[in-house]
Scaffold this active site. Structure first.
Site, short mmCIF file in Angstrom:
data_model
loop_
_atom_site.label_atom_id
_atom_site.label_comp_id
_atom_site.label_asym_id
_atom_site.label_seq_id
_atom_site.Cartn_x
_atom_site.Cartn_y
_atom_site.Cartn_z
N HIS A 28 -5.47 -14.32 15.47
CA HIS A 28 -5.54 -13.40 13.97
C HIS A 28 -6.20 -14.25 12.95
CE1 HIS A 28 -2.85 -10.13 15.53
NE2 HIS A 28 -2.65 -11.00 16.54
N ASP B 11 -9.86 -15.59 5.09
CA ASP B 11 -9.17 -14.49 5.81
C ASP B 11 -9.46 -13.85 7.16
OD1 ASP B 11 -6.68 -13.33 5.94
OD2 ASP B 11 -6.83 -12.44 3.82
P1 ADQ Z 1 -1.73 -12.45 6.88
O1 ADQ Z 1 -2.35 -13.54 6.47
O2 ADQ Z 1 -0.14 -12.22 6.78
O3 ADQ Z 1 -1.79 -12.19 8.73
P2 ADQ Z 1 -2.88 -9.57 6.03
O4 ADQ Z 1 -3.57 -9.05 6.92
O5 ADQ Z 1 -3.33 -9.47 4.73
O6 ADQ Z 1 -2.53 -11.27 5.97
O7 ADQ Z 1 -1.27 -8.89 5.95
C1 ADQ Z 1 -0.62 -8.52 6.86
C2 ADQ Z 1 0.51 -7.69 6.58
O8 ADQ Z 1 1.40 -8.07 5.59
C3 ADQ Z 1 0.03 -6.17 5.96
O9 ADQ Z 1 0.28 -5.11 6.63
C4 ADQ Z 1 0.50 -6.25 4.50
O10 ADQ Z 1 0.78 -5.10 4.30
C5 ADQ Z 1 1.76 -7.17 4.71
N1 ADQ Z 1 1.93 -7.73 3.32
C6 ADQ Z 1 1.03 -8.83 2.61
N2 ADQ Z 1 1.46 -8.98 1.61
C7 ADQ Z 1 2.46 -8.33 1.37
C8 ADQ Z 1 3.40 -8.13 0.35
N3 ADQ Z 1 3.40 -8.81 -0.96
N4 ADQ Z 1 4.53 -7.33 0.29
C9 ADQ Z 1 4.64 -6.77 1.45
N5 ADQ Z 1 4.00 -6.79 2.41
C10 ADQ Z 1 2.89 -7.29 2.50
C11 ADQ Z 1 -2.90 -12.73 9.65
C12 ADQ Z 1 -4.27 -13.20 8.85
C13 ADQ Z 1 -4.95 -12.10 8.50
C14 ADQ Z 1 -4.86 -10.88 9.68
C15 ADQ Z 1 -3.43 -10.54 10.07
C16 ADQ Z 1 -3.61 -9.52 11.21
O11 ADQ Z 1 -4.22 -14.22 7.98
O12 ADQ Z 1 -6.35 -12.45 8.16
O13 ADQ Z 1 -5.49 -9.68 8.90
O14 ADQ Z 1 -2.74 -11.69 10.49
O15 ADQ Z 1 -4.56 -10.03 12.28
#
Ligand code: ADQ
Length: 727
Positions: free
Chosen positions: A167, A374
């Site tokens: 991921h 990211d």
């Molecule tokens: P993350 O680094 O957690 O994930 P991201 O893909 O932006 O990053 O977010 C994942 C989920 O968390 C989203 O569904 C989002 O809605 C939720 N989220 C983020 N911030 C939030 C907040 N402040 N409040 C509520 N919900 C929040 C890792 C990798 C990413 C990759 C994902 C999926 O770092 O690059 O996109 O896995 O593979």
């Protein structure tokens, strides 16, 4: 019924203990939705850590937790102690892999005890997999915490169907090579049948690291390692599109949105949503916002920034330091520009449930996503889906995986505050029609490749890889094929056995001169040759002198220099044709030039051939040089009656009338062999395979498309087969 077993660091349900009582909180992540949409012919099972250290669970808790997780959530918990969480999760995962893979090599902390813990914990997950998995289950492993697990499972269950998805980004070779345990990580991943990444660049970096560190080439995304094929492919993760694109028509969301809109009193809203992580570029984003206010006083008291940051990895020093930095920046900006009626930044240091988050997406005019790196970034996709039927501008970092699919966003370099500030201005001033238009194009794509399509795509590809592997297995010289070969050998009173040398009887060495036959091989050839019904031909591209030194004393036939020289057993060497060497004068300088321009490569001059070996050259440079060199060589071949041979990491040129196939025809004409076996690994052997009678047992060494009827994986396997037929 077979199972789909999904293994990730955390379970999709989180267990907490409040006032001595266990609480189960399912988090309906995107992945759970994607998997939930599959036809339920496969039963789903999750394996992961439930969120509580082992020490906090009494025996009674365990007795309660196990059945609830199993029956209600199809989940199997992995027990991890505080110490394991510290050294594995906070230590190796988040202080080594996370920074390095996100291009923060100076944050990575290389400590062998952390690595040992990573290995140990991967084995703990393995135990759970072995307890749960059955032979025909599909095993899907997720993310950077479990990169050793595919190979660990493979060792225990060689036939398992294993997929792996990363991921986060896979960094470029120059960064990945810094990791002391890089080869172990690559080997761990290659245990999977299918290795998936969010973006093409990550797949490319992985393949490049595999090539440079393990010396393994890829063929259209297929990598052959340890005699197994794995496929590397790209699956840009989608979101639960239906949920987000219809969010604003949901009653609860609409209510929350109305409340938020009232409170925001007509300000233009810039939204920012992430976990509080140093890879997300939050301080840089704040500075860019400050620059917008500084350079554009007309926006003061007109815009607000809603900064939502979910607490993350708060036990890691860097994250605490980042929190402090963000807190300070926010108070500086609010202190500097704020007025009684206007606070420039509203800061929420917490996560929000779906309805509140969607309401924030809904009221926002601009979403500002500026990670330094990211893997994908789903927030950007969720925002655009929420704005399916409205305006709203996405500003997105070009270093987020999602930027590859969202070219209609305003793409920025996250390190360039001026550029971000300018993009903010453009976004705030963009006319609504353009906003609609951009969102419509992105929505079309997001709707098509949503989390359901993503999940299905990955699992379908995994099945396809298995089909390709099985098509190879069908040609494998084993089982009934082997019985038939042995029976035919025993029956026959005259037998021709043609064996290529390098890559067929011995594995390739870094230096060609090191490929001397070992005792075991000499004994094997002697045993084969001692049967007077056998004519054993060792056919090689090596020079006559070398072949003579190595095999001259054995009772075998020899073909040297790709067929220029022949030595039927018991006879002297002779030339297959009258050959000229005049062409060498013309081509030698070009060979030398390519040698000089490609460090690590060498030129070998044979009696009737010139060879350029690039096995030890830097692989990417060698690939470029080889195609350049081929072009040049082809332009000479017509006039000079020469032929270009492409071997494994070697380009060779020789007279057109010299070939292994031609040389072998000497053994075929006038003889009626009752048994023919030919083994080879190279393109040079292919022509020979195709000219042998259909009844011949032709065997390709290595997994590759071939004219041969059968294949074996390695020289060691061929030697075992030969030993068996003479035993
Ligand atoms: P993350 O680094 O957690 O994930 P991201 O893909 O932006 O990053 O977010 C994942 C989920 O968390 C989203 O569904 C989002 O809605 C939720 N989220 C983020 N911030 C939030 C907040 N402040 N409040 C509520 N919900 C929040 C890792 C990798 C990413 C990759 C994902 C999926 O770092 O690059 O996109 O896995 O593979």
């Amino acid at each position: 019924m077979s199972n789909l077993i999904l293994i990730s660091n955390r379970l999709s349900v989180s267990v907490e203990k409040k006032k001595g009582k266990l609480e189960f909180n399912p988090s309906m992540g995107g992945l759970a939705t994607g998997l939930g949409s599959l036809d339920q012919k496969d039963k789903l099972l999750w394996i992961g850590w439930p969120g509580l250290p082992a020490e906090e669970l009494s025996d009674e808790d365990r007795r309660e937790m196990g059945p609830v997780l199993r029956e209600k959530y199809n989940s199997i918990p992995v027990d991890l102690t505080r110490e394991e969480l510290k050294s594995f999760y906070y230590g190796f995962c988040n202080n080594v892999i996370w920074p390095l893979f996100h291009y923060f090599p100076s944050y990575a902390y290389y400590d062998n005890t952390l690595w040992e813990s990573y290995r140990r914990v991967n084995s703990i997950y393995l135990e759970k997999v072995l307890e749960a998995a059955e032979a025909d289950d599909t095993i899907w492993i997720h993310d950077y915490q479990l990169m050793l697990l595919p190979q660990l499972v493979r060792e225990k269950v060689p036939e398992a169907r294993i997929g792996f998805f990363l991921h986060i980004p896979f960094p470029s070779f120059e960064v990945f090579r810094l990791l002391p345990w890089r080869n172990e990580i690559l080997t761990g991943l290659l245990g999977a049948d299918l290795i998936g990444f969010h973006a093409y660049d990550y797949a490319r970096h992985f393949i490049s690291s595999v090539r440079r560190l393990l010396g393994v080439e890829n063929n259209m995304g297929y990598v052959q390692h340890e005699h197994r094929l794995s496929r590397v492919d790209v699956f840009p993760m989608g979101i639960d599109y239906k949920k987000y694109s219809t969010a604003l028509s949901d009653g609860d969301v609409a209510k929350q949105m109305a409340v938020a809109a009232r409170e925001l009193k007509g300000f233009k809203v810039i939204l920012s949503v992430d976990r509080l992580d140093y890879t997300k570029g939050i301080p840089e984003r704040l500075r860019a916002y400050e620059l917008l206010l500084e350079n554009n006083p007309q926006y003061r008291e007109k815009v607000v920034l809603l900064l939502i940051a979910v607490p993350s990895r708060t036990k890691v020093h860097r994250y605490r330091a980042l929190k402090k930095e963000v807190d300070e920046l926010i108070s500086t900006i609010n202190g500097k520009y704020g007025t009684i009626g206007w606070v420039p930044i509203h800061y929420f240091y917490r996560g929000f449930p779906f309805d509140r988050l969607s309401a924030f997406y809904g009221v926002a005019d601009v979403l500002l996503v500026t990670p330094l790196r990211d893997g994908m970034n789903l927030v950007a996709k969720e925002f655009v889906a929420t704005h399916r039927d409205s305006g709203g501008v996405l500003i997105l970092s070009e270093t987020a995986g999602s930027a590859r699919e969202m070219g209609e966003a305003l793409l920025i370099n996250p390190n360039n505050s001026e550029e971000i500030a300018a993009a903010l201005k453009t976004a705030l001033e963009m006319d609504e029609y353009e906003q609609f238009e951009r969102n419509a194009v992105m929505n079309e794509r997001l709707g098509r490749y949503d989390i359901v399509a993503w999940t299905k795509d990955f699992l379908n590809k995994l099945s396809q890889v298995r089909e390709v592997q099985e098509s190879y297995l069908m040609k494998r010289m084993a089982g009934s094929f082997k019985d038939e070969l042995i029976a035919s050998y025993r029956r026959a009173e005259s037998r021709l056995i043609i064996l290529d040398y390098d890559g067929t009887l011995v594995s390739f060495r870094a230096r060609p001169r090191k490929g001397v036959p070992d005792r075991e091989l000499v004994d094997l050839l002697n045993t084969l040759a001692s049967d007077s019904a056998n004519d054993v031909v060792v056919a090689s591209g090596r020079m006559r002198m070398v072949m003579n030194d190595w095999f001259g004393s054995l009772n075998v036939s020899l073909i040297a220099c790709h067929g220029a020289w022949l030595k039927p057993k018991g006879q002297e060497w002779r030339l297959s044709e009258t050959l000229s060497n005049e062409w060498k004068e013309q081509l030698r300088p070009i060979f030398q030039l390519f040698k000089d321009r490609t460090p690590g490569s060498t030129v070998e001059e044979k009696e009737y051939a010139l060879a350029w070996h690039y096995r030890n050259a830097e692989p990417e440079l060698a690939a470029i040089r080889a195609s350049e060199f081929k072009e040049i060589l082809f332009s000479y071949t017509g006039d000079l009656n020469l032929d270009v041979l492409e071997g494994k990491s070697v380009l060779e040129i020789k007279p057109v009338n010299v070939s292994k196939a031609r040389a072998v025809s000497l053994w075929l004409s006038g003889n009626s062999w009752r048994f023919i076996l030919a083994a080879g690994d190279d393109t040079n052997d292919e022509v020979m395979f195709s000219q042998l009678p259909e009844t011949a047992f032709t065997i390709k060494i290595g997994l590759d498309i071939s004219e041969a009827r059968y294949y074996l994986e390695s020289p060691a396997e061929l030697r075992r087969l030969l030993s068996e037929i003479v035993s």
